[in-house]
Design a protein around this motif. Structure first.
Motif, PDB file in Angstrom:
ATOM      1  N   UNK A 290       5.819   3.885   6.676  1.00 59.94           N
ATOM      2  CA  UNK A 290       5.377   3.871   5.285  1.00 59.94           C
ATOM      3  C   UNK A 290       4.583   5.142   4.975  1.00 59.94           C
ATOM      4  N   UNK A 291       4.759   5.667   3.777  1.00 63.24           N
ATOM      5  CA  UNK A 291       3.920   6.766   3.289  1.00 63.24           C
ATOM      6  C   UNK A 291       2.743   6.150   2.548  1.00 63.24           C
ATOM      7  N   UNK A 292       1.678   5.895   3.292  1.00 58.46           N
ATOM      8  CA  UNK A 292       0.604   5.012   2.828  1.00 58.46           C
ATOM      9  C   UNK A 292      -0.241   5.646   1.721  1.00 58.46           C
ATOM     10  N   UNK A 293      -0.629   4.789   0.779  1.00 58.02           N
ATOM     11  CA  UNK A 293      -1.569   5.135  -0.279  1.00 58.02           C
ATOM     12  C   UNK A 293      -2.841   4.310  -0.061  1.00 58.02           C
ATOM     13  N   UNK A 294      -3.748   4.387  -1.049  1.00 54.24           N
ATOM     14  CA  UNK A 294      -4.957   3.539  -1.070  1.00 54.24           C
ATOM     15  C   UNK A 294      -5.862   3.775   0.139  1.00 54.24           C
ATOM     16  N   UNK A 295      -5.820   4.976   0.707  1.00 54.40           N
ATOM     17  CA  UNK A 295      -6.666   5.322   1.860  1.00 54.40           C
ATOM     18  C   UNK A 295      -6.362   4.451   3.082  1.00 54.40           C
ATOM     19  N   UNK A 296      -5.106   4.029   3.219  1.00 54.66           N
ATOM     20  CA  UNK A 296      -4.678   3.236   4.371  1.00 54.66           C
ATOM     21  C   UNK A 296      -3.805   4.087   5.278  1.00 54.66           C
ATOM     22  N   UNK A 297      -3.551   3.597   6.472  1.00 53.11           N
ATOM     23  CA  UNK A 297      -2.731   4.336   7.424  1.00 53.11           C
ATOM     24  C   UNK A 297      -2.040   3.363   8.370  1.00 53.11           C
ATOM     25  N   UNK A 298      -1.177   3.897   9.241  1.00 51.67           N
ATOM     26  CA  UNK A 298      -0.418   3.072  10.177  1.00 51.67           C
ATOM     27  C   UNK A 298       1.011   2.887   9.711  1.00 51.67           C
TER      28      UNK A 298
ATOM     29  N   UNK B 137      -3.177  -5.979  -7.473  1.00 52.01           N
ATOM     30  CA  UNK B 137      -4.469  -5.429  -7.076  1.00 52.01           C
ATOM     31  C   UNK B 137      -4.275  -4.577  -5.834  1.00 52.01           C
ATOM     32  N   UNK B 138      -4.734  -3.343  -5.887  1.00 51.81           N
ATOM     33  CA  UNK B 138      -4.474  -2.397  -4.793  1.00 51.81           C
ATOM     34  C   UNK B 138      -5.284  -2.717  -3.544  1.00 51.81           C
ATOM     35  N   UNK B 139      -6.516  -3.208  -3.715  1.00 50.09           N
ATOM     36  CA  UNK B 139      -7.415  -3.436  -2.567  1.00 50.09           C
ATOM     37  C   UNK B 139      -7.532  -2.170  -1.718  1.00 50.09           C
ATOM     38  N   UNK B 140      -7.937  -1.086  -2.374  1.00 52.26           N
ATOM     39  CA  UNK B 140      -8.006   0.195  -1.677  1.00 52.26           C
ATOM     40  C   UNK B 140      -9.155   0.208  -0.666  1.00 52.26           C
ATOM     41  N   UNK B 141      -8.976   0.977   0.389  1.00 53.21           N
ATOM     42  CA  UNK B 141     -10.057   1.191   1.351  1.00 53.21           C
ATOM     43  C   UNK B 141     -11.031   2.206   0.753  1.00 53.21           C
TER      44      UNK B 141
ATOM     45  N   UNK C 149       0.813   0.493   7.019  1.00 56.32           N
ATOM     46  CA  UNK C 149      -0.397   0.652   6.198  1.00 56.32           C
ATOM     47  C   UNK C 149      -1.363  -0.508   6.438  1.00 56.32           C
ATOM     48  N   UNK C 150      -1.527  -0.870   7.702  1.00 56.41           N
ATOM     49  CA  UNK C 150      -2.262  -2.089   8.040  1.00 56.41           C
ATOM     50  C   UNK C 150      -3.694  -1.840   8.501  1.00 56.41           C
ATOM     51  N   UNK C 151      -4.216  -0.637   8.237  1.00 57.44           N
ATOM     52  CA  UNK C 151      -5.614  -0.381   8.542  1.00 57.44           C
ATOM     53  C   UNK C 151      -6.118   0.745   7.645  1.00 57.44           C
ATOM     54  N   UNK C 152      -7.428   0.837   7.543  1.00 56.22           N
ATOM     55  CA  UNK C 152      -8.038   1.885   6.720  1.00 56.22           C
ATOM     56  C   UNK C 152      -8.057   3.212   7.487  1.00 56.22           C
ATOM     57  N   UNK C 153      -7.997   4.304   6.737  1.00 57.66           N
ATOM     58  CA  UNK C 153      -8.139   5.622   7.345  1.00 57.66           C
ATOM     59  C   UNK C 153      -9.540   5.785   7.936  1.00 57.66           C
ATOM     60  N   UNK C 154      -9.664   6.737   8.828  1.00 55.43           N
ATOM     61  CA  UNK C 154     -10.968   7.074   9.372  1.00 55.43           C
ATOM     62  C   UNK C 154     -11.919   7.475   8.235  1.00 55.43           C
TER      63      UNK C 154
ATOM     64  N   UNK D  56       0.816  -1.216   0.000  1.00 56.73           N
ATOM     65  CA  UNK D  56       0.000   0.000   0.000  1.00 56.73           C
ATOM     66  C   UNK D  56       0.851   1.268   0.000  1.00 56.73           C
ATOM     67  N   UNK D  57       2.170   1.170  -0.247  1.00 59.29           N
ATOM     68  CA  UNK D  57       3.019   2.371  -0.271  1.00 59.29           C
ATOM     69  C   UNK D  57       4.231   2.106  -1.146  1.00 59.29           C
ATOM     70  N   UNK D  58       4.684   3.138  -1.840  1.00 58.40           N
ATOM     71  CA  UNK D  58       5.902   2.969  -2.642  1.00 58.40           C
ATOM     72  C   UNK D  58       7.080   3.736  -2.072  1.00 58.40           C
ATOM     73  N   UNK D  59       6.923   4.259  -0.849  1.00 55.64           N
ATOM     74  CA  UNK D  59       8.057   4.911  -0.196  1.00 55.64           C
ATOM     75  C   UNK D  59       7.934   4.762   1.312  1.00 55.64           C
TER      76      UNK D  59
END
Length: 464
Positions: A316-324, A351-355, A327-332, A303-306
């Motif tokens: 991690x600089x999380x993408x796909x509306x993830x955080x932590x 497959x991104x599996x975005x939140x 990147x192991x959980x969805x954003x609020x 879920x992050x490329x940096x």
């Protein structure tokens, strides 16, 4: 004027192809998280799985030694050479910078002359074991991408264990055992990484390749062979990374095998040379390490490329509306579908599996839970109900026009859940007691508890 530009572009393309051939671990599109594409509805984002580039992870670690006073130099000490007990001109003095050998010298820039290295105290208390634990901690989950390499200046240990932790050092499991005699030291038959197969890749082995014989002057390194294990799936030159990524994607234990938060090097017995231990000259026996290499990347669950190092910590600089940190959980407010790790499949973009924007609430067994839900504004999923894998029609419900669930008699709500009624005038209290919500689901003739999916504010545009 175009010719110079064309030649430049050709050179760039050639360089990229050359790099891809020689660095197959960079294969794929996983260093990109999204790209713009044209659809029937106009310009849109196409999301894909992504991961940070591999790098030298020793730049970000903390090192700890046990026992803490095992480093030489306090008090100052003179050492003899292992191969020549009469050559005793090596001095260690922690108070003098030129003669000190602190732990950080295991990770400094190699190429200095003379070589810098960490060094332990000598085997003064023989025959009591001279044992040292060197713990490398990242306070972050990382994935190994290349061999772990230790370079010894004192001769390679006759007994050693490499261990890993996945829970920040709370528990440890062995990665590999090293000994001059595996049967004697660890009651294990000696093996090498070449004896492993795809089925036995996760086996913990004991190897004599890096300990047996008096050959330390020719090769000072001890390895944990990551690439040879990769090659069992990707081929000898790692030319088929698609196969490896596919296996990592579908086999959780395999991915976890190359994942760590901490490494521990347990030095159990120093090099003693070709003869028995000389008890009259114990200053010949000690540990000294000039370099440790750990190549890897931050684990960001695709879920992050940096990954950045900020205030002494990797994240991690999380993408796909993830955080932590991983990147192991969805954003609020982005719980419209349950969080999931990204996927390498299908090759090459994964497959991104975005939140997704929205909320999915699980029904609680505590009576207070439903009361809170009545007071809480429920955010509707911003996708068509029938197209959302988490909200497909259940219990025989049918999907109308790809956007609305038509429930069978006796079922209601977004999920077509069974109406909680036992009969006329009687309501099931499985959810949270007999709190009356003044709704009448199908088949009920009195105030009755509805499934949580039916508790949607009437002003919102959720399908009910």
């Amino acid at each position: 004027m175009l010719w110079p530009v064309l030649f430049t572009l050709q050179a760039v393309c050639t360089s990229v192809v050359h790099a891809m051939q020689h660095y197959p671990a960079a294969w794929g599109h996983y260093d990109v998280c999204k790209s713009q594409i044209y659809t029937e509805e106009g310009l849109a984002w196409d999301y894909m799985a992504c991961q940070p580039e591999a790098t030298d992870m020793t730049k970000y670690l903390r090192v700890a030694l046990d026992p803490p006073n095992i480093t030489c130099g306090d008090p100052p000490e003179t050492y003899c050479a292992l191969e020549n007990p009469y050559m005793c001109n090596n001095e260690c003095d922690a108070a003098t910078e030129e003669l000190a050998h602190p732990p950080e010298l295991m990770f400094d820039f190699e190429g200095r002359n003379p070589t810098t290295f960490w060094q332990s105290t000598s085997w003064k208390k023989y025959p009591k074991p001279l044992q040292v634990n060197i713990t490398l901690s990242w306070n972050k989950t990382i994935e190994l991408t290349d061999d772990i390499v230790l370079t010894f200046e004192s001769g390679r240990p006759e007994q050693m264990v490499l261990e890993k932790s996945l829970d920040y050092g709370r528990t440890w499991t062995p990665y590999q055992f090293y000994a001059t005699d595996c049967l004697d030291a660890f009651t294990m038959e000696p093996k090498t990484v070449n004896d492993l197969t795809q089925r036995t890749l996760l086996d913990i082995i004991c190897t004599e390749d890096y300990s047996r014989g008096y050959v330390w002057k020719n090769d000072k390194t001890v390895r944990f062979e990551i690439k040879d294990r990769f090659a069992l799936f990707a081929g000898p030159r790692l030319h088929n990374m698609a196969s490896l990524y596919g296996q990592l994607d579908t086999t959780k234990n395999l991915r976890d095998f190359f994942t760590i938060t901490d490494l521990r090097i347990r030095l159990l017995k120093p090099a003693t040379g070709a003869t028995m231990v000389d008890e009259n000259n114990l200053s010949r026996y000690f540990y000294a390490i000039s370099d440790i290499k750990v190549q890897g990347r931050c684990k960001c669950n695709l879920h992050a490329n940096s990954c950045v190092f900020d205030k002494g910590k990797l994240g991690c600089e999380c993408e796909h509306n993830t955080t932590g940190p991983d990147c192991s959980r969805c954003k609020r407010h982005y719980h419209g579908r349950a969080w999931s790790v990204g996927s390498y499949l299908p090759i090459p973009k994964g497959t991104a599996n975005i939140c997704k924007y929205g909320s999915i609430f699980k029904i609680g067994s505590n009576p207070r839970f439903l009361k809170k839900m009545k007071e809480k504004t429920i955010i509707c999923p911003q996708t068509r109900v029938c197209d959302n894998a988490m909200l497909r029609c259940q219990n025989g419900g049918t999907c109308h026009h790809h956007q609305r669930c038509h429930c069978s008699p006796g079922f209601t709500g977004i999920l077509c859940e069974r109406a909680r009624c036992q009969g006329p005038g009687q309501c099931d209290d499985q959810l949270s007691g007999r709190a009356s919500l003044h709704h009448h689901p199908i088949g009920c003739h009195s105030p009755c508890i509805l499934p949580l999916s039916a508790l949607v504010a009437p002003t919102q545009s959720c399908v009910t």
